[in-house]
Design a protein around this motif. Structure first.
Motif, short mmCIF file in Angstrom:
data_model
loop_
_atom_site.label_atom_id
_atom_site.label_comp_id
_atom_site.label_asym_id
_atom_site.label_seq_id
_atom_site.Cartn_x
_atom_site.Cartn_y
_atom_site.Cartn_z
N GLU A 496 79.74 30.72 -27.74
CA GLU A 496 80.64 29.71 -27.16
C GLU A 496 79.86 28.55 -26.54
OE1 GLU A 496 83.78 29.59 -27.50
OE2 GLU A 496 84.04 31.58 -28.41
N ASN A 497 78.53 28.56 -26.74
CA ASN A 497 77.67 27.50 -26.20
C ASN A 497 77.74 27.41 -24.67
OD1 ASN A 497 76.70 26.58 -28.77
ND2 ASN A 497 78.70 25.60 -29.08
N ALA A 498 77.99 28.54 -24.04
CA ALA A 498 77.96 28.55 -22.58
C ALA A 498 76.52 28.35 -22.13
CB ALA A 498 78.51 29.87 -22.05
N GLU A 499 76.34 27.58 -21.08
CA GLU A 499 74.99 27.23 -20.63
C GLU A 499 74.58 28.02 -19.40
OE1 GLU A 499 75.24 23.02 -20.07
OE2 GLU A 499 74.77 22.60 -22.17
N HIS A 500 73.28 27.98 -19.14
CA HIS A 500 72.70 28.56 -17.93
C HIS A 500 73.04 30.06 -17.81
CE1 HIS A 500 71.79 24.45 -17.03
NE2 HIS A 500 73.07 24.13 -17.02
N LEU A 501 72.67 30.78 -18.87
CA LEU A 501 72.90 32.22 -18.92
C LEU A 501 71.69 32.98 -18.40
CD1 LEU A 501 74.50 32.63 -22.47
CD2 LEU A 501 75.66 32.43 -20.27
N PHE A 502 71.96 34.05 -17.68
CA PHE A 502 70.90 34.89 -17.16
C PHE A 502 71.32 36.35 -17.31
CE2 PHE A 502 70.61 30.86 -15.01
CZ PHE A 502 69.25 30.58 -15.04
N HIS A 503 70.31 37.21 -17.31
CA HIS A 503 70.55 38.64 -17.48
C HIS A 503 69.60 39.41 -16.57
CE1 HIS A 503 71.43 42.48 -19.35
NE2 HIS A 503 70.16 42.65 -19.67
N LEU A 504 70.04 40.56 -16.08
CA LEU A 504 69.19 41.45 -15.29
C LEU A 504 69.39 42.89 -15.76
CD1 LEU A 504 69.58 40.04 -11.67
CD2 LEU A 504 67.49 40.04 -13.03
N SER A 505 68.29 43.58 -15.97
CA SER A 505 68.34 45.01 -16.25
C SER A 505 66.98 45.59 -15.95
CB SER A 505 68.74 45.29 -17.71
OG SER A 505 67.60 45.24 -18.55
N THR A 506 66.84 46.91 -16.01
CA THR A 506 65.56 47.54 -15.73
C THR A 506 64.62 47.49 -16.93
OG1 THR A 506 66.45 49.69 -16.33
CG2 THR A 506 66.51 49.08 -14.00
N LEU A 507 65.04 46.89 -18.03
CA LEU A 507 64.13 46.67 -19.15
C LEU A 507 63.43 45.33 -19.04
CD1 LEU A 507 66.17 48.30 -22.04
CD2 LEU A 507 64.10 49.13 -20.95
N MET A 508 63.54 44.72 -17.88
CA MET A 508 62.72 43.56 -17.52
C MET A 508 61.73 44.03 -16.45
SD MET A 508 66.07 41.13 -17.14
CE MET A 508 65.25 39.68 -16.49
N CYS A 509 60.51 43.58 -16.52
CA CYS A 509 59.53 44.01 -15.53
C CYS A 509 59.87 43.40 -14.17
CB CYS A 509 58.12 43.64 -15.96
SG CYS A 509 57.76 41.87 -15.95
N GLY A 510 59.29 43.98 -13.12
CA GLY A 510 59.61 43.54 -11.76
C GLY A 510 59.31 42.08 -11.51
N ALA A 511 58.17 41.59 -12.02
CA ALA A 511 57.82 40.18 -11.82
C ALA A 511 58.85 39.28 -12.50
CB ALA A 511 56.43 39.91 -12.38
N HIS A 512 59.34 39.70 -13.67
CA HIS A 512 60.36 38.93 -14.39
C HIS A 512 61.68 38.91 -13.63
CE1 HIS A 512 62.52 38.31 -18.55
NE2 HIS A 512 62.71 37.31 -17.71
N ARG A 513 62.11 40.09 -13.17
CA ARG A 513 63.37 40.16 -12.40
C ARG A 513 63.29 39.29 -11.15
NH1 ARG A 513 62.88 45.67 -13.34
NH2 ARG A 513 62.21 45.96 -11.18
#
Length: 752
Positions: A496-513
Motif C-alpha cells: 500500500e506504499n505506507a511509509e516509515h515502517l518499522f519492526h521489532l522482534s527477537t530475531l534482531m540483535c540487541g544493538a539493532h533493536r
C-alpha cells in the motif's frame, strides 16, 4: 616426583609465567573459595570437602601424561585431538565408598562427579560410579593422593536439608559454589582477568550512594528534553517512588510492586531493591525480565543512573558441548570459563537465564546460581511466567525466600493472583507485602486509553484492509501474536506504499533493536509518521508512547500490557485508542496462551462495558483465577523428578523455551571488532562485548541454515551469519519463526 610441583592440574600458560598449574594448590584454592561461597547458605564445610576432592582424579598417572601430551602438542602448534581420561569420577567413587550407608550421599557425590559434565540423575550417577573398573586400585590411589598432598579435611559437613525438594536445590547450590570456585581458580592460572579483579570494588552501599545523584541527573535530563509528561502521571510516579523507599526497610520476603504502565516502575523498583539490599545487608540485586527488548531498555536506564561499570546485562550464554567436558587444553577451558557467573552487585538478565539455571544440570548455567543467595530478586512483568511451570517455579522461589535469604519482588501492572491458585500451594499462607498499597487509586488516575473492539470484530480483518487503516494513522503500533503474522502485515503495508515502517522482534540483535527504538521514539517526539509492527516483545515494559495501538486478540493481561504503550505519558489532548481485532490467520501460540485468548474472548463478548472493565483492577484477579483452573501447574512433572534427584530429567522437563537455542552473530554495525576480540581470547569480558550482536535461534533452524551455508559454526553453539545481504535492516534474520525469548508457552512453539 616432587608432590608440590610435579602433579599438574592444568597445562602451563602465559598467565602463570609458563608454569603448570600445581594440583595440590588448585585443590586447596578451590576448596577455600568454594567454602567462602557456600558459607552464605550454611554449607561451607561441605563445599570445602568437595572442593578438595573434585580434581583428585588428576593424580592418575594417565591423566598427568595426557596433560603433558597436550602441552607438547600446543608447543608444536597442534591440537592433541583427544580428551583426557575421566578424572571427576575418581573423587566421586571415593566419596560414595565412604558414604555407602548415607541416605543423602548424592549431595556429596554428584557435585564432584558433575563438576565438568553437569549433574547426573541420582541413579545414573551411582551406576556410573559402580561400573568403574579397578575399584580397589583406584581407591588406593585416591587415598595415596590425599596423604601425599597432606589434605585432611576435618569435621563433619553441615546437615543436608531433610525434605527431598529442599535437598535437590541444596545440591545445585553446592555444585554451583564448587564449579564457580574451580573455574575462577583455573581462570586465574590462564590469566587474562584475575578473579579478585572481577569480584568488584563496587558493592550495594556504593551503588546506593550513586543512585540519588544519578536519579536526579536523569530526571533533570527528562525535564530539559521536549518529552512532555502530564502532571497526573508525574504525581503517580512521585508517589510510587516515595512508597518504594518507605517499604524498603522491611525484612526479606515476598513483595509485590503493582504499578500502572508508565508509573515509573523501572526506576522506583531499582530504588526499592537497592535500599532494601542495603538495609538488610544483602549482596546483590538481580533484575529478571522476560524479553530482551526490555533488557536493552532497563539496562540502559540503570547505566544512566549508576554508571556503565555498575550493570551486567546478561541474556546470551556460552554453552560448551558436553563431549568436551574432559578436554583440558587452554582454548577449550577458556570457552568453559566464559560462562557468566554474575559476580557484580547489579545483574539485568532474562527469565530464561534465571529460571533455567535454578533447574539446570550443566555447569555453564549452574555456575552463577550461588550468587542468587542473599539477593533481591526483582521479577519484572512476572505475569509472563509460563503457567504450566508455575508449580515448580513458585516452589523454588518460596525456598529461596525461606532458606537462602532472598527477597522476591513481583513487579507488573497486571499482577497474577498466585495466592488464589487452587492448584498450587507454594504461595498459600505466605505473607506478601504490597509496596504501593494505594495502587488502585493510581490506576484510576491514569486512565489514559479507551478500549474498543474493531468494527468487524469478531470477524477477522484482512491484512489488506488493516494496512489501509494503518496507512491513514500517522503514528500507530500494531502487535501480532506471531512473527509470521507480523511479516504478513508488513508486506501488506509495503504493498500500500505506507511509509516509515518499522519492526521489532527477537530475531534482531540487541544493538539493532536499540537503534530502531531510538529512531521510533525520536519520530514520536517530533510527531512525524511512524508505523511499528511488532511481535509481543514490545507489549511489556518497553517505553513507547503511541496515540493508537492495534492489538490482535490475546490473553487479557497481554491486551492490558499492550495498552501501556498507548498515551503512556498522558500528554495527548485526548485519550489514546486501543483497538482489539481478530487476524485472518487466527494463529497464536498454543497451550496456556491459547487458553488465555479464549478466556479473554469470553470476557470481551460478555462484559457490558469493555473500556470500564479493562481500565479497572478487579478483572485480572478473576481472569487469572479462572485461567489457573484450566492450566495444570506442573504439566511436565518437574516436582516428581526433583523429589527423585533426577537432575538431567529435571533440566529437560523445565524449559521456558522448549527447543534448544544457539547464538548467531549477525553482521550489524561494528560487530567485527567485537568478534575478533572474542576469537583472539574467549572470555566473559569479550563475550559481553559481543553480546549486542547476537541473536538466538532454535538448534534445528541453525542446522538448516548451516546446511544452506547461511551460517557457519565458530565454536560450540556459536555461529556467524555469512549470507550476503541476508540480515535485513527491517526484520533482522530471515526466519519467519520467532523464539521471542519467553513468549513461549509449552507446546506452542511450532506456530512462530
Amino acid at each position: 616426583m616432587n608432590w608440590t610441583s610435579d602433579f599438574w592440574a592444568h597445562t602451563p600458560s602465559e598467565g602463570s609465567g609458563g608454569k603448570p598449574h600445581d594440583l595440590r594448590m588448585h585443590l586447596l584454592d578451590t576448596a577455600e573459595r568454594a567454602q567462602r561461597y557456600a558459607d552464605a547458605f550454611g554449607a561451607g564445610k561441605l563445599a570445602y570437602l568437595l572442593g578438595i576432592w573434585h580434581d583428585l582424579g588428576k593424580y592418575n598417572p594417565e591423566f598427568q601424561q595426557y596433560l603433558r601430551d597436550a602441552h607438547a602438542a600446543k608447543d608444536k602448534g597442534e591440537d592433541l585431538g583427544r580428551k583426557g581420561p575421566p578424572h571427576a569420577i575418581w573423587g566421586a567413587t571415593l566419596l560414595q565408598s565412604k558414604l555407602e550407608q548415607h541416605p543423602q550421599r548424592s549431595t556429596f557425590t554428584l557435585p564432584v562427579l558433575g563438576h565438568h559434565a553437569g549433574l547426573e540423575d541420582s541413579g545414573e550417577g551411582e551406576q556410573k560410579i559402580a561400573a568403574e573398573p579397578d575399584f580397589a586400585e583406584r581407591m588406593a590411589m585416591m587415598t595415596e593422593a590425599i596423604k601425599a598432598f597432606s589434605l585432611y579435611p576435618a569435621g563433619d559437613p553441615e546437615q543436608v536439608p531433610g525434605t527431598q525438594l529442599k535437598q535437590e536445590l541444596f545440591t545445585r547450590m553446592v555444585t554451583s559454589a564448587i564449579v564457580d570456585a574451580d573455574f575462577l581458580d583455573t581462570e586465574f592460572h590462564f590469566g587474562e582477568e584475575r578473579p579478585k579483579a572481577r569480584e568488584h570494588d563496587l558493592d550495594i552501599p556504593a551503588l546506593w550512594e550513586r543512585f540519588g545523584a544519578g536519579r536526579e541527573r536523569l530526571l533533570e535530563q527528562q525535564r530539559q528534553s521536549e518529552k512532555v509528561i502530564a502532571a497526573e502521571v508525574q504525581a503517580v510516579r512521585d508517589g510510587v517512588y516515595a512508597e518504594c523507599l518507605k517499604a524498603a526497610t522491611g525484612k526479606p520476603g515476598i513483595y509485590r510492586l503493582t504499578v500502572p504502565t508508565g508509573g515509573g516502575k523501572t526506576l522506583s523498583g531499582l530504588a526499592f531493591a537497592l535500599k532494601h539490599a542495603l538495609h538488610n545487608e544483602l549482596r546483590r540485586v538481580i533484575v529478571a525480565i522476560p524479553f530482551t527488548s526490555i533488557i536493552d531498555q532497563n539496562a540502559q536506564v540503570y547505566r544512566d543512573v549508576l554508571g556503565a561499570d555498575a550493570v551486567l546485562e546478561h541474556h546470551s550464554a556460552v554453552q560448551p558441548k558436553d563431549n568436551k567436558a574432559e578436554k583440558q587444553d587452554a582454548y577449550t577451558l577458556r570457552l568453559q570459563l566464559a560462562a557468566e557467573n554474575w559476580d557484580v552487585p547489579l545483574v539485568c538478565t532474562t527469565f530464561v537465564q534465571l529460571f533455567e539455571s535454578l533447574f539446570a544440570r550443566k555447569t555453564s548455567k549452574l555456575r552463577k546460581l550461588h550468587r542468587v543467595v542473599r539477593s533481591v530478586l526483582v521479577l519484572d512483568e512476572v505475569q509472563t511466567l509460563p503457567l504450566e511451570l508455575r508449580g515448580p517455579t513458585l516452589d523454588v522461589l518460596r525456598t529461596l525466600v525461606d532458606d537462602y535469604g532472598v527477597s522476591v519482588v513481583l513487579c507488573t501492572a497486571t499482577q497474577p493472583a498466585f495466592e488464589a491458585d487452587a492448584l498450587t500451594d507454594a504461595f498459600k499462607g505466605l505473607p506478601q507485602t504490597e509496596i504501593v498499597p494505594q495502587y488502585p487509586e493510581h490506576f484510576e488516575k491514569l486512565k489514559r486509553v479507551e478500549y474498543s473492539l474493531h468494527p468487524q470484530y469478531p470477524q477477522p480483518v484482512p491484512w489488506e484492509a488493516l494496512a489501509l487503516e494503518l496507512k491513514a494513522e500517522p503514528q500507530s503500533l500494531t502487535i501480532l501474536n506471531t512473527r509470521r503474522d507480523a511479516l504478513s502485515l508488513l508486506r501488506s503495508l509495503q504493498a500500500e506504499n505506507a511509509e516509515h515502517l518499522f519492526h521489532l522482534s527477537t530475531l534482531m540483535c540487541g544493538a539493532h533493536r536499540k537503534d530502531v527504538l531510538n529512531i521510533i521514539n525520536e519520530r514520536l517526539k517530533q510527531k512525524t509518521e511512524v508505523r511499528l509492527v511488532s511481535t509481543q516483545v514490545v507489549e511489556a515494559g518497553v517505553d513507547l508512547d503511541f496515540p493508537v495501538v492495534y492489538r490482535a486478540l490475546a490473553p487479557l493481561d497481554r491486551i492490558i500490557q499492550a495498552a501501556g504503550r498507548c498515551n503512556r505519558n498522558g500528554n495527548g489532548a485526548q485519550k489514546g485508542r486501543v483497538v482489539i481485532f481478530q487476524t485472518v490467520s487466527g494463529k497464536a501460540p498454543r497451550g496456556p496462551y491459547q487458553q488465555g485468548i479464549e478466556k479473554a474472548r469470553t470476557i470481551l463478548e460478555t462484559v457490558k462495558d469493555i473500556d470500564l472493565e479493562l481500565n479497572g483492577t478487579d478483572i485480572l484477579r478473576r481472569y487469572f483465577s479462572d485461567l489457573y483452573q484450566d492450566v495444570p501447574p506442573d504439566k511436565p512433572g518437574v516436582q516428581s523428578l526433583r523429589r527423585q534427584q533426577e537432575f538431567r530429567k529435571v533440566a529437560q522437563a523445565y524449559r521456558l523455551i522448549e527447543d534448544d537455542t544457539v547464538s548467531v552473530i549477525v553482521p550489524y554495525r561494528d560487530f567485527r571488532r567485537a568478534l575478533e576480540q572474542w576469537q583472539r581470547f574467549p572470555s566473559r569480558k569479550s563475550w559481553r562485548a559481543l553480546q549486542p550482536y547476537v541473536v538466538s535461534i532454535y538448534t534445528h533452524e541453525a542446522r538448516q541454515l548451516a546446511q544452506a551455508h547461511v551460517i557457519r559454526e565458530l565454536e560450540d553453539n556459536i555461529y556467524l551469519f555469512e549470507a550476503q545481504d541476508g540480515y535485513d535492516l527491517l526484520v533482522g534474520l530471515p526466519i519467519d519463526r520467532d523464539p521471542a525469548d519467553l513468549i513461549y508457552m509449552r507446546g506452542g512453539s511450532n506456530v512462530f
